[in-house]
Design a protein around this motif. Structure first.
Motif, PDB file in Angstrom:
ATOM      1  N   PRO A 321      -0.743 -33.884 -43.152  1.00  0.00           N
ATOM      2  CA  PRO A 321       0.030 -35.096 -43.456  1.00  0.00           C
ATOM      3  C   PRO A 321       0.023 -35.459 -44.935  1.00  0.00           C
ATOM      4  CG  PRO A 321      -1.239 -35.423 -41.454  1.00  0.00           C
ATOM      5  CD  PRO A 321      -1.659 -34.096 -42.011  1.00  0.00           C
ATOM      6  N   ALA A 322      -1.052 -35.109 -45.635  1.00  0.00           N
ATOM      7  CA  ALA A 322      -1.130 -35.411 -47.071  1.00  0.00           C
ATOM      8  C   ALA A 322      -0.106 -34.649 -47.886  1.00  0.00           C
ATOM      9  CB  ALA A 322      -2.539 -35.104 -47.585  1.00  0.00           C
ATOM     10  N   ASP A 323       0.520 -33.609 -47.291  1.00  0.00           N
ATOM     11  CA  ASP A 323       1.549 -32.854 -48.000  1.00  0.00           C
ATOM     12  C   ASP A 323       2.895 -33.570 -47.997  1.00  0.00           C
ATOM     13  OD1 ASP A 323      -0.152 -30.787 -48.687  1.00  0.00           O
ATOM     14  OD2 ASP A 323       0.211 -29.688 -46.829  1.00  0.00           O
ATOM     15  N   LEU A 324       3.033 -34.605 -47.168  1.00  0.00           N
ATOM     16  CA  LEU A 324       4.235 -35.427 -47.223  1.00  0.00           C
ATOM     17  C   LEU A 324       4.230 -36.219 -48.524  1.00  0.00           C
ATOM     18  CD1 LEU A 324       4.150 -36.796 -43.567  1.00  0.00           C
ATOM     19  CD2 LEU A 324       5.819 -35.159 -44.452  1.00  0.00           C
ATOM     20  N   ILE A 325       5.416 -36.600 -48.984  1.00  0.00           N
ATOM     21  CA  ILE A 325       5.455 -37.389 -50.218  1.00  0.00           C
ATOM     22  C   ILE A 325       4.718 -38.713 -49.974  1.00  0.00           C
ATOM     23  CG2 ILE A 325       7.594 -36.329 -51.036  1.00  0.00           C
ATOM     24  CD1 ILE A 325       9.107 -38.792 -50.102  1.00  0.00           C
ATOM     25  N   PRO A 326       4.021 -39.234 -50.972  1.00  0.00           N
ATOM     26  CA  PRO A 326       3.189 -40.428 -50.778  1.00  0.00           C
ATOM     27  C   PRO A 326       3.947 -41.615 -50.192  1.00  0.00           C
ATOM     28  CG  PRO A 326       2.753 -39.435 -52.915  1.00  0.00           C
ATOM     29  CD  PRO A 326       3.922 -38.707 -52.341  1.00  0.00           C
ATOM     30  N   GLU A 327       5.200 -41.803 -50.623  1.00  0.00           N
ATOM     31  CA  GLU A 327       5.962 -42.956 -50.122  1.00  0.00           C
ATOM     32  C   GLU A 327       6.179 -42.870 -48.616  1.00  0.00           C
ATOM     33  OE1 GLU A 327       7.584 -41.899 -54.267  1.00  0.00           O
ATOM     34  OE2 GLU A 327       6.832 -40.872 -52.479  1.00  0.00           O
ATOM     35  N   LEU A 328       6.446 -41.640 -48.123  1.00  0.00           N
ATOM     36  CA  LEU A 328       6.675 -41.476 -46.685  1.00  0.00           C
ATOM     37  C   LEU A 328       5.363 -41.590 -45.922  1.00  0.00           C
ATOM     38  CD1 LEU A 328       8.988 -40.971 -44.716  1.00  0.00           C
ATOM     39  CD2 LEU A 328       8.516 -38.524 -44.867  1.00  0.00           C
ATOM     40  N   GLN A 329       4.284 -41.083 -46.489  1.00  0.00           N
ATOM     41  CA  GLN A 329       2.986 -41.237 -45.843  1.00  0.00           C
ATOM     42  C   GLN A 329       2.669 -42.710 -45.606  1.00  0.00           C
ATOM     43  OE1 GLN A 329      -0.441 -39.066 -47.434  1.00  0.00           O
ATOM     44  NE2 GLN A 329       0.970 -37.843 -48.670  1.00  0.00           N
ATOM     45  N   GLY A 330       2.991 -43.525 -46.603  1.00  0.00           N
ATOM     46  CA  GLY A 330       2.672 -44.947 -46.496  1.00  0.00           C
ATOM     47  C   GLY A 330       3.439 -45.666 -45.415  1.00  0.00           C
ATOM     48  N   ARG A 331       4.564 -45.081 -44.983  1.00  0.00           N
ATOM     49  CA  ARG A 331       5.358 -45.716 -43.920  1.00  0.00           C
ATOM     50  C   ARG A 331       4.890 -45.298 -42.538  1.00  0.00           C
ATOM     51  NH1 ARG A 331       6.969 -50.089 -45.473  1.00  0.00           N
ATOM     52  NH2 ARG A 331       8.250 -50.161 -43.570  1.00  0.00           N
ATOM     53  N   PHE A 332       3.886 -44.451 -42.455  1.00  0.00           N
ATOM     54  CA  PHE A 332       3.290 -44.055 -41.170  1.00  0.00           C
ATOM     55  C   PHE A 332       1.792 -44.361 -41.222  1.00  0.00           C
ATOM     56  CE2 PHE A 332       7.174 -41.615 -41.266  1.00  0.00           C
ATOM     57  CZ  PHE A 332       7.603 -41.628 -39.942  1.00  0.00           C
ATOM     58  N   PRO A 333       1.445 -45.647 -41.105  1.00  0.00           N
ATOM     59  CA  PRO A 333       0.043 -46.034 -41.284  1.00  0.00           C
ATOM     60  C   PRO A 333      -0.891 -45.599 -40.160  1.00  0.00           C
ATOM     61  CG  PRO A 333       1.354 -47.918 -40.601  1.00  0.00           C
ATOM     62  CD  PRO A 333       2.312 -46.797 -40.851  1.00  0.00           C
ATOM     63  N   ILE A 334      -0.340 -45.316 -38.997  1.00  0.00           N
ATOM     64  CA  ILE A 334      -1.189 -44.953 -37.861  1.00  0.00           C
ATOM     65  C   ILE A 334      -1.091 -43.457 -37.617  1.00  0.00           C
ATOM     66  CG2 ILE A 334      -1.653 -45.324 -35.407  1.00  0.00           C
ATOM     67  CD1 ILE A 334      -0.399 -48.069 -35.679  1.00  0.00           C
ATOM     68  N   ARG A 335      -2.235 -42.803 -37.587  1.00  0.00           N
ATOM     69  CA  ARG A 335      -2.279 -41.366 -37.311  1.00  0.00           C
ATOM     70  C   ARG A 335      -3.225 -41.115 -36.151  1.00  0.00           C
ATOM     71  NH1 ARG A 335      -2.580 -39.066 -43.569  1.00  0.00           N
ATOM     72  NH2 ARG A 335      -0.763 -40.245 -44.279  1.00  0.00           N
TER      73      ARG A 335
END
Length: 449
Positions: A321-335
């Protein structure tokens, strides 16, 4: 919705999906938070954003099924898409905006179905009246739809109509032919030259042209059963408020819509890629405004995505998941990480869910008059084989069970029409006899199982 507490949601999901308690708990909380948001004052309600989820786990462990069952449970518009089908703006392929348009189309279909159900009784009466008129007209013309009855004046007219109505209710006329005038709208053939489909433009081309080319009545010969279904659909369409359907559908898509983004790990590549993967990061950037919240033009009007729930999923074998761009990672707070399935899970999958594969095969063969039964040790053997093949070959999770069961029941399914009235018990020995040749050869199992 109020009675759908998180515990109740998990309990309902347990009826169809084995294990994965953490994932069920996460989605249950996310759905309950939607109901909680609706109870807030308007000034605070708009500021409460959905907590989007990333599900991490191998294929065949229940990621898609959890999202799909969840949407069905809460009667929410649901859309499943593969992230790999979309391309960055400027490349040939589907634009990510079509995600919202497809979600709205699903919402329209869902709300229309509910509206049609609400007018079903009234539509049925109107359809029956039209059908009786057509049958009586056929009788006057010398047809045999009503047997020897003929329309007469006064009481005879009522008697003939009521007699037809009774026979219609009893199903005696279902196979008879009747001629109907049905509405048919024809549109001219045209070619659109564009690298984007009409859904990308957001125009309602059929609706626009429908005003220029009005519908016309055409004659069709159908069986009474077919005619009844067609007329009921026509009458239902007349009774529902199409504008209200559209308004309700947009409202439901905006506030209750669920988008399942599968294979998101496939667009989580490194930068500076070339070839077919060149637009992966671009797709992420195009997805970002939709997930964050924006307004998308559709043929039904503007639709906001601020409160659409996005559930992303991927195996993340070759990426994380860390390979996603940071902005998109931030929009998926629950993993949440879903666990791989093993032998014991497979036994439960074959026996516990309401629509377990074994129950599906039993129902299918019951249509041939065959009573199929699975011994407990047979389920254990099939589960063990599926787990073994997953370990030694490609791990495809519970999907392996479909292949194993199909192989075990191949001969039974083929010979079922000749086994009517028989009771068949699938035991451990039968399972082993059907699979022994495949399991004996590793190369063969690679291609068959």
């Amino acid at each position: 919705m109020e009675e759908l507490t998180p515990k109740r949601i998990v309990a309902e999901l347990d009826k169809h999906i084995v294990g994965q308690k953490e994932a069920k708990k996460c989605v249950a909380i996310a759905v309950r938070n939607r109901w909680r948001r609706q109870q807030l004052p308007p000034d605070l309600r708009d500021d409460v954003a959905p907590k989007n989820i990333i599900m991490i786990g191998p294929t065949g462990v229940g990621k898609t099924e959890i999202a799909r069952r969840l949407a069905t449970l809460v009667s929410a518009p649901f859309l499943k898409v593969e992230a790999t089908k979309y391309t960055e703006v400027g490349y040939v392929g589907r634009n990510v905006d079509t995600i919202v348009r497809d979600l709205v189309e699903n919402a329209i279909a869902l709300v229309r179905k509910e509206a049609m159900k609400g007018v079903e009784a009234q539509a049925s009466k109107h359809a029956e009246s039209r059908l009786l008129d057509a049958l009586l007209a056929r009788t006057r013309d010398g047809g045999d739809a009503a047997g020897d009855e003929r329309e007469t004046e006064g009481e005879g007219r009522v008697s003939a109509r009521e007699s037809l109505r009774l026979r219609l209710h009893l199903g005696e006329l279902d196979g008879r032919m009747v001629e109907l005038s049905v509405e048919e709208r024809s549109l001219p053939m045209m070619q659109v030259i564009s690298n984007a489909g009409l859904e990308d433009v957001g125009f309602d081309m059929p609706g626009m042209l429908g005003n220029l080319f009005p519908s016309k009545q055409t004659k069709k010969k159908l069986t009474v059963a077919e005619a009844r279904r067609l007329l009921q659909r026509e009458e239902g369409e007349k009774l529902i408020d199409k504008e209200k359907v559209t308004r309700d559908a947009i409202q439901r898509a905006e506030n209750a819509g669920i988008v399942f983004l599968d294979e998101i790990d496939k667009i989580a590549g490194k930068e500076h890629t070339v070839g077919p993967d060149v637009s992966r990061e671009g797709v992420q950037r195009d997805l970002l405004p939709i997930v964050e919240g924006c307004t998308v033009s559709t043929r039904y009007g503007p639709v906001r995505t601020d409160h659409v729930l996005f559930i992303a999923a991927g195996a993340f074998h070759m990426s994380k998941p860390a390979d996603l761009i940071p902005e998109l990672q931030g929009r998926f707070p629950i993993r949440v990480e879903l666990s791989s399935l093993g032998r014991e899970d497979f036994v439960r999958i074959l026996s516990e869910p309401k629509s377990a594969l074994t129950r599906q095969y039993q129902a299918l063969l019951h249509t041939e008059g065959v009573d199929l039964e699975f011994a407990p040790e047979a389920l254990e053997e099939m589960a063990a084989v599926a787990a073994h093949v997953n370990e030694t070959q490609q791990n495809i999770g519970a999907r392996r069970l479909s292949t194993v069961l199909e192989r075990v029941l191949e001969d039974v399914s083929f010979e079922a029409p000749d086994l009517r009235g028989q009771r068949l018990v699938i035991d451990r020995e039968y399972v082993r006899s059907r699979l022994k040749d495949i399991l004996a050869s590793e190369d063969l199992s690679r291609f068959i199982l």
